[in-house]
Write a protein that holds these residues in place. Structure first.
Motif, PDB file in Angstrom:
ATOM      1  N   ASN A  58       0.857  -1.184   0.000  1.00  0.00           N
ATOM      2  CA  ASN A  58       0.000   0.000   0.000  1.00  0.00           C
ATOM      3  C   ASN A  58       0.898   1.240   0.000  1.00  0.00           C
ATOM      4  N   LYS A  59       0.479   2.323   0.586  1.00  0.00           N
ATOM      5  CA  LYS A  59       1.258   3.561   0.530  1.00  0.00           C
ATOM      6  C   LYS A  59       2.513   3.519   1.394  1.00  0.00           C
TER       7      LYS A  59
ATOM      8  N   GLU B 163      -8.681   3.447   2.751  1.00  0.00           N
ATOM      9  CA  GLU B 163      -9.467   4.460   2.041  1.00  0.00           C
ATOM     10  C   GLU B 163     -10.262   3.868   0.875  1.00  0.00           C
ATOM     11  N   GLN B 164     -10.135   2.582   0.644  1.00  0.00           N
ATOM     12  CA  GLN B 164     -10.687   1.981  -0.561  1.00  0.00           C
ATOM     13  C   GLN B 164     -12.099   1.433  -0.353  1.00  0.00           C
ATOM     14  N   GLN B 165     -13.031   1.858  -1.199  1.00  0.00           N
ATOM     15  CA  GLN B 165     -14.361   1.252  -1.256  1.00  0.00           C
ATOM     16  C   GLN B 165     -14.261  -0.103  -1.957  1.00  0.00           C
TER      17      GLN B 165
ATOM     18  N   TYR C  36      -8.938  -1.262 -11.990  1.00  0.00           N
ATOM     19  CA  TYR C  36      -9.189  -1.264 -10.551  1.00  0.00           C
ATOM     20  C   TYR C  36      -8.739  -2.604  -9.973  1.00  0.00           C
TER      21      TYR C  36
ATOM     22  N   ARG D 273     -18.115   1.322   3.732  1.00  0.00           N
ATOM     23  CA  ARG D 273     -16.978   0.892   2.917  1.00  0.00           C
ATOM     24  C   ARG D 273     -17.381  -0.042   1.784  1.00  0.00           C
TER      25      ARG D 273
ATOM     26  N   LYS E  14      -2.941   3.747  -5.306  1.00  0.00           N
ATOM     27  CA  LYS E  14      -3.973   4.695  -5.732  1.00  0.00           C
ATOM     28  C   LYS E  14      -5.346   4.237  -5.245  1.00  0.00           C
ATOM     29  N   VAL E  15      -6.140   5.174  -4.746  1.00  0.00           N
ATOM     30  CA  VAL E  15      -7.514   4.858  -4.360  1.00  0.00           C
ATOM     31  C   VAL E  15      -8.376   4.893  -5.618  1.00  0.00           C
ATOM     32  N   CYS E  16      -9.010   3.760  -5.919  1.00  0.00           N
ATOM     33  CA  CYS E  16      -9.830   3.642  -7.134  1.00  0.00           C
ATOM     34  C   CYS E  16     -11.315   3.779  -6.784  1.00  0.00           C
TER      35      CYS E  16
ATOM     36  N   PHE F 279      -5.970  -1.400   3.123  1.00  0.00           N
ATOM     37  CA  PHE F 279      -6.312  -0.333   2.170  1.00  0.00           C
ATOM     38  C   PHE F 279      -7.465   0.473   2.767  1.00  0.00           C
TER      39      PHE F 279
END
Length: 346
Positions: free
Chosen positions: A41-42, A271-273, A205, A298, A149-151, A269
């Motif tokens: 991840n980041k 922040e990811q939906q 994605y 989420r 990257k948040v998709c 992750f």
């Protein structure tokens, strides 16, 4: 009493002791290092792999007979997991040693600075030599699968009876499909490739596969997805070691590990939906309901392939957790695609 003794013999402590005895007697000499996950991840990279007895597996082919596939399955499950093996990781200027657990598994989380992320794109793995034990290769190198990257969405999908026809609710049929077919002759549900490409913007994605199948099937699932042109992504399987003595248990038992692995993905992750896809044959609706409760806001939507007669009360428990039209109970992939085009931003 006989069944209790068999269960105890197959339990983890006894398998652990048996593997240790084989090493001491010199009956366990060639080792195989398998790398399952190297995802980032980041800030971090999660790694998971396994050490097992070395075996030579033939490549799948649509020309293989049921007998050839059966022999390949026997080879796949013949090896034992190797506990207490030492695995060396090398990345950039760093090295780390890990020790396999009683199932032969190892995992770790690596933390990276921004500068290291730019410079380090792969991790190298090696088994440290021990007396009488010979690794198949000196080093194995795996590229880091960065997902930073948040998709608009990530897809988390079950495999058996969701992507691949498995007959998971019938032990006899499921076992026969598992042993008599290979990655090229197992059949997906019609339209799965097109549906998953629609949901992932043609693979842009991320997609994750979480299944109760065991790690022995990791390469088969990878080859199957690639051969059938289904978007590939990290595969998270069940940790308990399956061998020839308990092959009938593959894909069965407690499915709580799927809940744990989906929770790990949502925490890794943050922040990811996500969009969840499963089937009604086992416990996916209940597992996904629990995920929605633990991670409100989420989950974008849920798709459940109906493999047995509908249960209105069961459906209502899941339906009420998301807004209208965000839970779809479908019999075919075509129904799922129609629903997605009408109710999701695809």
């Amino acid at each position: 009493m006989k069944h209790v003794l068999v269960f105890r013999w197959l339990s983890s402590p006894f398998r652990y002791a048996f593997a240790k005895l084989k090493r001491k007697l010199g009956k366990l000499n060639r080792l195989r290092l398998e790398i399952f996950l190297v995802i980032g991840n980041k800030t971090s990279v999660f790694i998971k792999g396994r050490v097992v007895e070395g075996y030579r597996q033939s490549r799948p082919s649509d020309k293989k007979t049921a007998l050839q596939n059966l022999l390949a399955t026997l080879r796949r499950y013949a090896g034992s997991s190797v506990p207490d093996a030492t695995v060396c990781l090398a990345y950039g200027n760093h090295q780390r040693e890990l020790t396999t657990d009683s199932e032969g598994l190892f995992e770790t989380m690596l933390r990276f600075t921004d500068a290291e992320k730019r410079d380090i794109q792969s991790v190298r793995f090696s088994l440290l030599p021990e007396r009488g034990l010979v690794p198949e290769t000196n080093w194995v190198e795996k590229r880091i699968h960065w997902i930073c990257k948040v998709c608009p969405r990530a897809v988390i999908s079950d495999i058996d009876d969701t992507v691949i026809i498995s007959k998971a609710t019938n032990i006899g049929e499921k076992l026969w499909l598992s042993v008599s077919k290979n990655a090229y002759t197992r059949r997906p549900f019609p339209g799965v490739s097109e549906f998953y490409r629609l949901l992932t913007a043609n693979g842009e994605y991320p997609v994750f596969y979480v299944s109760s199948s065991d790690w022995n099937l990791f390469d088969l699932i990878q080859d199957f997805l690639s051969y059938r042109d289904i978007p590939v992504g990290p595969i998270l399987l069940k940790d308990g070691h399956i061998n020839l003595k308990n092959i009938w248990k593959s894909g069965g038992g407690n499915h709580a590990h799927k809940l744990e692995k989906i929770q790990f993905l949502l925490e890794f992750f943050p922040e990811q939906q996500v969009l969840l896809i499963g089937d009604s044959g086992q416990h996916d609706p209940e597992l996904y309901a629990e995920i929605i409760r633990r991670f409100p806001h989420r989950v974008e939507a849920v798709y459940i392939r109906e493999v047995r007669k509908g249960d209105a009360a069961r459906e209502q428990k899941l339906n009420q957790l998301l807004p209208p039209h965000r839970v779809a109970w479908v019999k075919t992939t075509r129904e799922a695609m129609i629903h997605a085009r009408e109710h999701l931003a695809v």
